[in-house]
Design a protein around this motif. Structure first.
Motif, mmCIF file in Angstrom:
data_model
loop_
_atom_site.group_PDB
_atom_site.id
_atom_site.type_symbol
_atom_site.label_atom_id
_atom_site.label_comp_id
_atom_site.label_asym_id
_atom_site.label_seq_id
_atom_site.Cartn_x
_atom_site.Cartn_y
_atom_site.Cartn_z
ATOM 1 N N LYS A 137 0.821 -1.306 0.104
ATOM 2 C CA LYS A 137 0.103 0.151 0.004
ATOM 3 C C LYS A 137 0.972 1.330 0.063
ATOM 4 N N ASP B 214 -10.204 -2.899 2.684
ATOM 5 C CA ASP B 214 -9.791 -1.588 2.288
ATOM 6 C C ASP B 214 -11.371 -0.927 2.131
ATOM 7 N N GLY B 215 -12.176 -1.655 1.560
ATOM 8 C CA GLY B 215 -13.479 -1.163 1.577
ATOM 9 C C GLY B 215 -14.245 -0.930 2.703
ATOM 10 N N LYS C 79 -12.588 2.442 4.147
ATOM 11 C CA LYS C 79 -13.070 3.728 3.300
ATOM 12 C C LYS C 79 -14.601 4.122 3.865
ATOM 13 N N GLN C 80 -15.391 3.009 3.827
ATOM 14 C CA GLN C 80 -16.633 3.384 4.219
ATOM 15 C C GLN C 80 -16.808 3.715 5.566
ATOM 16 N N ARG C 81 -15.950 3.542 6.593
ATOM 17 C CA ARG C 81 -15.650 3.892 7.860
ATOM 18 C C ARG C 81 -15.759 5.550 8.183
ATOM 19 N N TYR C 82 -15.097 5.976 7.018
ATOM 20 C CA TYR C 82 -14.924 7.660 7.143
ATOM 21 C C TYR C 82 -15.860 8.172 6.386
ATOM 22 N N ALA C 83 -16.807 7.513 5.905
ATOM 23 C CA ALA C 83 -17.664 7.980 4.756
ATOM 24 C C ALA C 83 -18.458 9.332 5.204
#
Ligand code: XUL
Ligand code: CO
Length: 437
Positions: A326, A378-379, A382-386
């Motif tokens: 990453k 990763d998904g 990402k969604q956790r900080y949406a």
């Protein structure tokens, strides 16, 4: 003369192989995630553990014979180590090595004699390098073993010791440049202290920074274009080591204006001694643009010291390779700063240690790529900080929001809802699924 003639060229035989002297996962030429495995995993041999360390500990002498047919402490032995090292690396397909000045030659009666010996041995190594595809990953100076360094080198209370360290640094840098090393490491061996009752911490840290600055200036003046690395470690040998962990070392480099020339060499067992995971220190280095190279090993959770074992924990190598991928890969490489356990004292054990380490990282690489392709981790992150995707969130991210408008938002919303589950157990299940599913 072949020192390992009873040992074969180590080849990839695949996961079904039961041959102890074959790779099960490391397939150097296999292309994965856009690069050959050997280019993701630039494995290096540490001269000190592999060619010098015999397994000596506090309670007894060495168990392994590293004489390679010569009398230890002589230049003949220094050359035998070069022969053994190059044969060993070639048999394993290792293309890089790392060294301390004192690993290469026995110290002479004075600096002039030691430096002459270093000139001779680096000539000898250079000729071997020209015959093979083996390169120098990084060099360093041992500024911690000799009694003169009992209080450190850059941190020593004695100017004479400080100057001796400078002389050793100058020569080690020259050797690294001569061998085409792509990095130069500062592990602060005894740069730390035992008690504040006799220590001026600020004075010592300023002196260390000055020595690093002089080293950079000198190295650049003789054509070194590579990276300098600090290798953090929290303790051992000193009670308090100044380069405690990645975050501390980065703060130090920034404070003294060394951050443009330096990156970090993250060692797994040092991170865990600092109470972090290996992945934690890799991430800290990466997000600060300072992930340079890695000392690949592992510690033992039951022991409180630097056991420098060959990496076997695929859970860890997977998460480490995930961090490295990453971060866009390593400029440096993966140096096996690792040694066989004391009862593993044969030449076969040297090979099996490297096979274990190389296979553990190769499997870690394969699994890290699968984890990325799987996308669930990763998904989820990402969604956790949406929520920061909203207009106000974007303002916060851009540093353009004010405390008043955030407070206004809060008042309008009433009681803030809970932030959503972290789902750690689900995510740990995803890792198991990718590793074993
Ligand atoms: C010591 C250590 C060193 C450095 C180089 O813990 O890791 O071998 O890697 O000096
Ligand atoms: Co190390």
């Amino acid at each position: 003369m072949s020192l390992f003639k009873h040992l074969p060229q180590i080849k990839y035989e695949g996961p079904k192989s039961k041959n102890p002297l074959a790779f099960k996962y490391y397939d150097a030429e296999r292309v994965i995630h856009g690069k050959k495995m050997k280019d993701h995993l630039k494995f290096a041999m540490a001269w000190w553990h592999n060619l010098s360390a015999t397994g000596q500990d506090m309670f007894g002498p060495g168990t392994a014979d590293k004489s390679f047919g010569a009398q230890p402490g002589t230049m003949e032995h220094a050359k035998a180590k070069v022969d053994a090292g190059f044969e060993f690396m070639q048999k394993l397909g290792i293309e890089y090595f790392c060294f301390h000045d004192t690993d290469l030659v026995p110290e002479g009666k004075d600096l002039a004699e030691t430096n002459q010996r270093l000139d001779d041995i680096t000539d000898y190594i250079k000729a071997k390098m020209a015959e093979t595809n083996i390169q120098c990953l990084w060099g360093t100076a041992n500024l911690f073993s000799h009694p003169r360094y009992m209080n450190g080198a850059g941190s020593s209370n004695s100017l004479d010791v400080y100057c001796h360290a400078a002389a050793q640094l100058k020569k080690a840098i020259e050797c690294t440049v001569k061998l085409g090393g792509s990095g130069y490491v500062f592990w602060g061996g005894r740069e730390g202290y035992e008690t504040l009752l006799n220590t001026d911490m600020q004075f010592e840290q300023e002196n260390i920074a000055a020595l690093m600055r002089m080293s950079v200036d000198y190295a650049r003046s003789i054509g070194f274009t590579g990276d300098f690395y600090i290798e953090p470690k929290p303790k051992e040998p000193m009670k308090h080591q100044y380069d405690f962990d990645a975050a501390t070392a980065i703060g130090f480099l920034r404070q003294y204006g060394l951050d443009k020339d330096f990156k970090l060499n993250i060692e797994a067992n040092h991170a865990t001694l600092a109470g972090h995971t290996f992945q934690h220190d890799l991430r800290v280095a990466a997000i600060n643009g300072m992930l340079g190279s890695v000392d690949a090993n592992q510690g033992d959770d039951m022991l409180g010291w630097d056991t420098d074992q060959f990496p076997s924990n695929v859970y860890e190598t997977t998460l480490a390779m995930y961090e490295i991928l990453k971060a866009g890969g390593l400029q440096g490489g993966l140096n096996f700063d690792a040694k066989n356990r004391r009862p593993s004292y044969t030449h076969e054990d040297m090979f099996e240690g490297f096979i274990l380490g190389m296979d553990s990282f190769a499997l870690g690489l394969i699994k890290a790529v699968e984890l990325m392709e799987d996308g669930r981790i990763d998904g989820f992150v990402k969604q956790r900080y949406a929520s920061y995707g909203s207009q106000l969130g974007q303002k916060v991210r851009a540093g353009k929001a004010s405390l008043e408008e955030l407070a206004e938002h809060a008042i309008q919303k009433g009681n803030a809802p809970l932030p959503g589950s972290g789902r750690q157990e689900y995510l740990e299940g995803v890792i198991n699924d990718v590793l074993f599913g």
